[in-house]
Design an enzyme around this catalytic site. Structure first.
Site, PDB file in Angstrom:
ATOM      1  N   GLU A 150      37.285  29.501  49.772  1.00 57.02           N
ATOM      2  CA  GLU A 150      38.269  29.304  48.693  1.00 57.02           C
ATOM      3  C   GLU A 150      39.487  28.527  49.185  1.00 57.02           C
ATOM      4  OE1 GLU A 150      39.207  32.827  46.461  1.00 57.02           O
ATOM      5  OE2 GLU A 150      40.874  31.873  45.411  1.00 57.02           O
ATOM      6  N   GLU A 209      35.862  40.401  51.234  1.00 59.79           N
ATOM      7  CA  GLU A 209      36.723  39.311  51.721  1.00 59.79           C
ATOM      8  C   GLU A 209      36.963  39.426  53.230  1.00 59.79           C
ATOM      9  OE1 GLU A 209      40.376  38.950  49.542  1.00 59.79           O
ATOM     10  OE2 GLU A 209      39.351  38.738  47.621  1.00 59.79           O
ATOM     11  N   LYS A 225      30.347  41.595  47.347  1.00 57.70           N
ATOM     12  CA  LYS A 225      31.131  40.597  48.091  1.00 57.70           C
ATOM     13  C   LYS A 225      32.325  41.281  48.736  1.00 57.70           C
ATOM     14  CE  LYS A 225      33.960  37.415  46.033  1.00 57.70           C
ATOM     15  NZ  LYS A 225      35.284  37.693  46.637  1.00 57.70           N
ATOM     16  N   ASP A 247      37.016  40.533  41.297  1.00 52.79           N
ATOM     17  CA  ASP A 247      38.182  41.397  41.063  1.00 52.79           C
ATOM     18  C   ASP A 247      39.286  40.592  40.354  1.00 52.79           C
ATOM     19  OD1 ASP A 247      38.992  39.871  43.202  1.00 52.79           O
ATOM     20  OD2 ASP A 247      39.531  41.562  44.505  1.00 52.79           O
ATOM     21  N   SER A 248      39.033  39.294  40.139  1.00 47.01           N
ATOM     22  CA  SER A 248      39.909  38.497  39.275  1.00 47.01           C
ATOM     23  C   SER A 248      39.963  39.116  37.879  1.00 47.01           C
ATOM     24  CB  SER A 248      39.402  37.049  39.193  1.00 47.01           C
ATOM     25  OG  SER A 248      38.015  37.017  38.920  1.00 47.01           O
ATOM     26  N   ASP A 259      32.278  42.318  43.274  1.00 47.24           N
ATOM     27  CA  ASP A 259      33.360  42.067  44.222  1.00 47.24           C
ATOM     28  C   ASP A 259      33.960  43.425  44.588  1.00 47.24           C
ATOM     29  OD1 ASP A 259      34.976  40.393  45.616  1.00 47.24           O
ATOM     30  OD2 ASP A 259      36.125  39.656  43.894  1.00 47.24           O
TER      31      ASP A 259
HETATM   32  O1  KIV Z   1      37.549  37.560  42.140  1.00 52.27           O
HETATM   33  C1  KIV Z   1      37.065  36.440  42.002  1.00 52.27           C
HETATM   34  O2  KIV Z   1      36.882  35.939  40.892  1.00 52.27           O
HETATM   35  C2  KIV Z   1      36.714  35.701  43.200  1.00 52.27           C
HETATM   36  C3  KIV Z   1      36.375  34.263  43.034  1.00 52.27           C
HETATM   37  C4  KIV Z   1      37.606  33.494  42.781  1.00 52.27           C
HETATM   38  C5  KIV Z   1      35.620  33.732  44.163  1.00 52.27           C
HETATM   39  O3  KIV Z   1      36.733  36.231  44.256  1.00 52.27           O
END
Ligand code: KIV
Length: 269
Positions: free
Chosen positions: A186, A119, A117, A48-49, A87
């Site tokens: 992280e 969190e 994924k 989600d980055s 994510d």
């Molecule tokens: O969103 C993302 O890119 C992440 C990584 C930094 C692990 O969660």
């Protein structure tokens, strides 16, 4: 045509047992996924980055399911060998198990990714179990978790005292019991990941967590020098693509202005 051996959770577990390090990167589009796959990346995370590095958002909290799905579809097309993990964006799983199952199912059903994924641990363990129970591999994420940014207040290093370290170990064990196939840790102080790794059997991947993990992940725009807004200490730039791209663009502009482009070679007869 040679058949490609796709990366699976079983292969990743074997790599861990053989003490072979695993390389992960994020990707958000087809061309970068193609290159990562060709280069030999084992897991591509559609993080989600994406909100920050490709859409210019202030944080990851504004990212929507639709934005993630579009990106996952493109990455899936490019990644033939790598495992593709979606994510789950903010509020796509936190409210309840049925929403979590529905959205995880969308990622697998619509975008054909290999897993998702989520969190955190604690209340999220139920969501993780529910998703694993319907047959979708889940990756955990502990330490600094960007979707809890409002709670933490800023981007902080975790595991700075024994209470925080114990909590990280308990969370990692609980995630393993809930059925995750691997965990990202992280932004934790050096040495913490080693303690966590000792207590679990699934692969542990680090980002800003030192060199003791089973593998490493970076945001691809950070390591390629394509994201100027924010550069955490743990990022190593393997290229300065923004400089290369800017030079290419300046050259193009100059040639257009001088009437040098297009030349004969780039014109139809
Ligand atoms: O969103 C993302 O890119 C992440 C990584 C930094 C692990 O969660």
């Amino acid at each position: 045509m040679q058949k490609i051996k796709k990366i699976t959770p079983q292969i990743l577990k074997k790599l861990k047992e053989q003490r072979k390090k695993i390389a992960l990167l994020t990707a958000y589009d087809y061309p970068i996924a193609l290159v990562e796959d060709r280069a030999g990346i084992e897991i591509i995370l559609v993080g989600d980055s994406l909100g920050m590095v490709t859409l210019g958002y202030e944080s990851t909290l504004q990212v929507t399911m639709q934005e993630m799905l579009t990106s996952c579809k493109a990455v899936r097309k490019g990644a033939k060998r790598a495992m593709v993990i979606a994510d789950m964006p903010y509020m796509s799983y936190q409210p309840n198990n049925s929403l979590a199952i529905k959205n995880a199912g969308k990622f697998v059903g619509e975008a054909n990714v290999d897993g998702v994924k989520l969190e955190g641990a604690g209340p999220m363990l139920n969501r993780i179990k529910a998703i694993v129970d319907i047959g979708i591999p889940v990756m955990g994420h502990i330490g600094f978790t960007p979707q809890s940014l409002k709670k933490f207040g800023n981007y902080q290093v975790r595991g700075k005292n024994s209470k925080e370290i114990d909590k990280l170990i308990q969370d990692a064990k609980a995630l393993e019991n809930a059925g995750v196939f691997s965990i990202i840790i992280e932004c934790v102080a050096e040495g913490v990941a080693k303690k966590v790794k000792k207590e679990i059997n699934v692969p542990l991947y680090g980002i800003g967590a030192g060199n003791d993990c089973d593998g490493q992940i970076l945001v691809v725009h950070d390591m390629l020098g394509l994201f100027p807004d924010f550069l955490p200490k743990y990022v190593k730039k393997y290229a300065e693509l923004s400089i290369i791209i800017e030079e290419a663009m300046k050259k193009y502009i100059q040639e257009v202005k001088l009437g040098k482009f297009p030349d004969k070679e780039h014109s139809y007869r």
